[in-house]
Design a protein around this motif. Sequence first.
Motif, short mmCIF file in Angstrom:
data_model
loop_
_atom_site.label_atom_id
_atom_site.label_comp_id
_atom_site.label_asym_id
_atom_site.label_seq_id
_atom_site.Cartn_x
_atom_site.Cartn_y
_atom_site.Cartn_z
N LEU A 38 -30.69 70.04 12.68
CA LEU A 38 -29.41 70.60 13.13
C LEU A 38 -29.05 70.05 14.51
N ASP A 39 -27.79 69.73 14.67
CA ASP A 39 -27.30 69.32 16.00
C ASP A 39 -25.81 69.64 16.07
N LEU A 40 -25.33 69.77 17.28
CA LEU A 40 -23.92 70.09 17.47
C LEU A 40 -23.06 68.83 17.48
N SER A 41 -23.66 67.71 17.80
CA SER A 41 -22.88 66.48 17.94
C SER A 41 -22.76 65.73 16.62
N SER A 42 -21.53 65.51 16.18
CA SER A 42 -21.37 64.81 14.90
C SER A 42 -21.80 63.35 15.03
N LEU A 65 -38.35 71.71 18.87
CA LEU A 65 -37.22 71.75 19.80
C LEU A 65 -37.52 70.80 20.95
N SER A 66 -37.07 69.57 20.78
CA SER A 66 -37.43 68.53 21.75
C SER A 66 -36.25 68.23 22.68
N GLN A 67 -36.49 68.37 23.95
CA GLN A 67 -35.53 67.97 25.00
C GLN A 67 -34.15 68.59 24.81
N ALA A 68 -34.11 69.85 24.46
CA ALA A 68 -32.80 70.50 24.34
C ALA A 68 -32.76 71.86 25.03
N LEU A 127 -34.56 71.31 15.60
CA LEU A 127 -33.42 71.95 16.26
C LEU A 127 -32.90 71.06 17.39
N ALA A 128 -31.59 70.79 17.37
CA ALA A 128 -30.97 69.83 18.29
C ALA A 128 -31.65 68.47 18.09
N CYS A 129 -31.52 67.97 16.87
CA CYS A 129 -32.29 66.80 16.43
C CYS A 129 -31.83 65.49 17.05
N GLY A 130 -30.63 65.49 17.66
CA GLY A 130 -30.14 64.25 18.27
C GLY A 130 -29.99 63.15 17.24
N ASP A 131 -30.41 61.94 17.60
CA ASP A 131 -30.22 60.79 16.69
C ASP A 131 -31.31 60.70 15.62
N GLY A 132 -32.12 61.74 15.51
CA GLY A 132 -33.07 61.83 14.40
C GLY A 132 -34.38 61.09 14.61
N ARG A 133 -34.68 60.74 15.86
CA ARG A 133 -35.91 59.95 16.09
C ARG A 133 -37.15 60.73 15.63
N HIS A 134 -37.12 62.07 15.81
CA HIS A 134 -38.26 62.84 15.31
C HIS A 134 -38.06 63.31 13.87
N GLU A 169 -29.25 58.22 25.92
CA GLU A 169 -30.68 58.10 26.20
C GLU A 169 -31.59 57.98 24.98
N GLU A 170 -31.24 58.64 23.86
CA GLU A 170 -32.14 58.59 22.71
C GLU A 170 -32.41 57.15 22.28
N GLU A 171 -31.33 56.33 22.28
CA GLU A 171 -31.53 54.96 21.83
C GLU A 171 -32.37 54.18 22.82
N PRO A 183 -21.34 63.17 26.49
CA PRO A 183 -22.13 61.93 26.41
C PRO A 183 -22.75 61.70 25.03
N TYR A 184 -22.92 62.77 24.26
CA TYR A 184 -23.51 62.60 22.92
C TYR A 184 -22.48 62.16 21.88
N GLU A 185 -21.21 62.34 22.23
CA GLU A 185 -20.16 62.04 21.25
C GLU A 185 -19.55 60.66 21.44
N ARG A 191 -24.45 70.49 10.89
CA ARG A 191 -23.78 70.46 12.19
C ARG A 191 -23.55 71.90 12.62
N GLY A 192 -24.11 72.27 13.76
CA GLY A 192 -23.96 73.64 14.21
C GLY A 192 -24.56 73.83 15.58
N SER A 193 -24.35 75.02 16.12
CA SER A 193 -24.86 75.30 17.46
C SER A 193 -26.16 76.08 17.38
N MET A 194 -27.08 75.75 18.27
CA MET A 194 -28.35 76.48 18.27
C MET A 194 -28.17 77.92 18.73
N PHE A 195 -26.97 78.27 19.21
CA PHE A 195 -26.71 79.66 19.60
C PHE A 195 -26.08 80.46 18.48
C1 LIG Z 1 -31.60 65.06 24.91
S1 LIG Z 1 -31.02 65.22 23.26
C2 LIG Z 1 -32.53 65.51 22.37
C3 LIG Z 1 -32.43 65.06 20.94
C4 LIG Z 1 -33.74 65.09 20.15
N1 LIG Z 1 -34.26 66.42 19.98
C5 LIG Z 1 -34.76 64.19 20.81
O1 LIG Z 1 -35.75 64.68 21.37
O2 LIG Z 1 -34.54 62.98 20.77
C6 LIG Z 1 -30.26 66.82 23.25
C7 LIG Z 1 -29.52 67.13 21.96
O3 LIG Z 1 -29.13 68.50 22.00
C8 LIG Z 1 -27.90 68.62 21.33
N2 LIG Z 1 -27.27 69.91 21.72
C9 LIG Z 1 -26.83 70.29 22.93
N3 LIG Z 1 -26.38 71.54 22.88
C10 LIG Z 1 -26.53 71.97 21.61
C11 LIG Z 1 -26.23 73.19 20.92
N4 LIG Z 1 -25.67 74.24 21.54
N5 LIG Z 1 -26.56 73.28 19.61
C12 LIG Z 1 -27.13 72.24 18.96
N6 LIG Z 1 -27.41 71.05 19.54
C13 LIG Z 1 -27.11 70.92 20.86
C14 LIG Z 1 -27.12 67.38 21.76
O4 LIG Z 1 -26.05 67.11 20.89
C15 LIG Z 1 -28.23 66.32 21.73
O5 LIG Z 1 -28.27 65.68 20.49
#
Ligand SMILES: C[S@@+](CC[C@H](N)C(=O)[O-])C[C@H]1O[C@@H](n2cnc3c(N)ncnc32)[C@H](O)[C@@H]1O
Length: 251
Positions: free
Chosen positions: A84-88, A126-129, A63-70, A31-33, A23-25, A108-112
């Motif tokens: 950092l976020d995994l979704s390009s 680390l918001s909503q991830a 961490l997992a910044c999503g669309d950059g709102r924060h 939802e972010e928008e 859904p992020y790709e 672009r990378g994984s939080m793991f």
């Molecule tokens: C609900 S969004 C939250 C985005 C942002 N932090 C916010 O509060 O608006 C979750 C985000 O986590 C990212 N995500 C999910 N798994 C991830 C991983 N393993 N590593 C990095 N980002 C990841 C998704 O790509 C998505 O952008």
Amino acid sequence: MKMYTIKRKRFLKNIILESILPPYEVDEAYEEELIGEFQNGVERTYFDHFIKLVGLNGFILDLACGDGRHTLRLSEKMRYVTALDLSSKQLYKARIKCQLKENISFIRGSMFNLPFREKIFDGIWLSQAFEYVPPDMRDRFIEYIIGILKSGGILFMSVETWLYPSFLKSIKNFMKDFMLYLYWKFLKRKPLLWGEYLYKLTVNDGYTIYHYHVHTDKRTLLKPVKKHKLKILDLDLHDGYIYILYRKYYT
Ligand SMILES: C[S@@+](CC[C@H](N)C(=O)[O-])C[C@H]1O[C@@H](n2cnc3c(N)ncnc32)[C@H](O)[C@@H]1O
């Protein structure tokens, strides 16, 4: 038992590509928008508190910044933000949103599998991830992010939960989670752990996926306190989320 372990490992290996990222790709708004800059007053209050605690000179990891709102707001207040976020796709949106800012780098990378050395960030946002951190990967994940935080550094998390300030609503949500867990584990035979569930999500005109989330409770978030020498500075329950601010003790 061995069969279950193999199934679980396979499930974890595929979960990100099959059930988290899709859904992020996609091109359409996710939802972010829809939720805009701050989701509610509690998130805003935690943001202001985070800024105050870290101080204006801070180096921050969004961490997992999503669309950059924060990311954008953090960069207005802080010395430097690494986002950092995994979704390009999400990173693309974040870059556009923050294009006038020079104190941000996007990764672009994984939080793991984070590429940072120990004790370099003053604050981690680390918001909503956390709903994408499977329960059996939590300990290692928390240990790592605490490791890259400087002594005295601040960690903010907003974490999806079945808990509500109202006892009745908590029970209702707990039962909902429990039924979902039973459904996926025993009827659909997925190797899930308690708190994990999948839900149907339609992305891109009728293409359906089962999106992964895990719910957490307060006890789980209190666990790292002793082990990692953390102090809880603030904790609130609001609208299906636990908002929490930790400080890492000076060592
Ligand atoms: C609900 S969004 C939250 C985005 C942002 N932090 C916010 O509060 O608006 C979750 C985000 O986590 C990212 N995500 C999910 N798994 C991830 C991983 N393993 N590593 C990095 N980002 C990841 C998704 O790509 C998505 O952008």
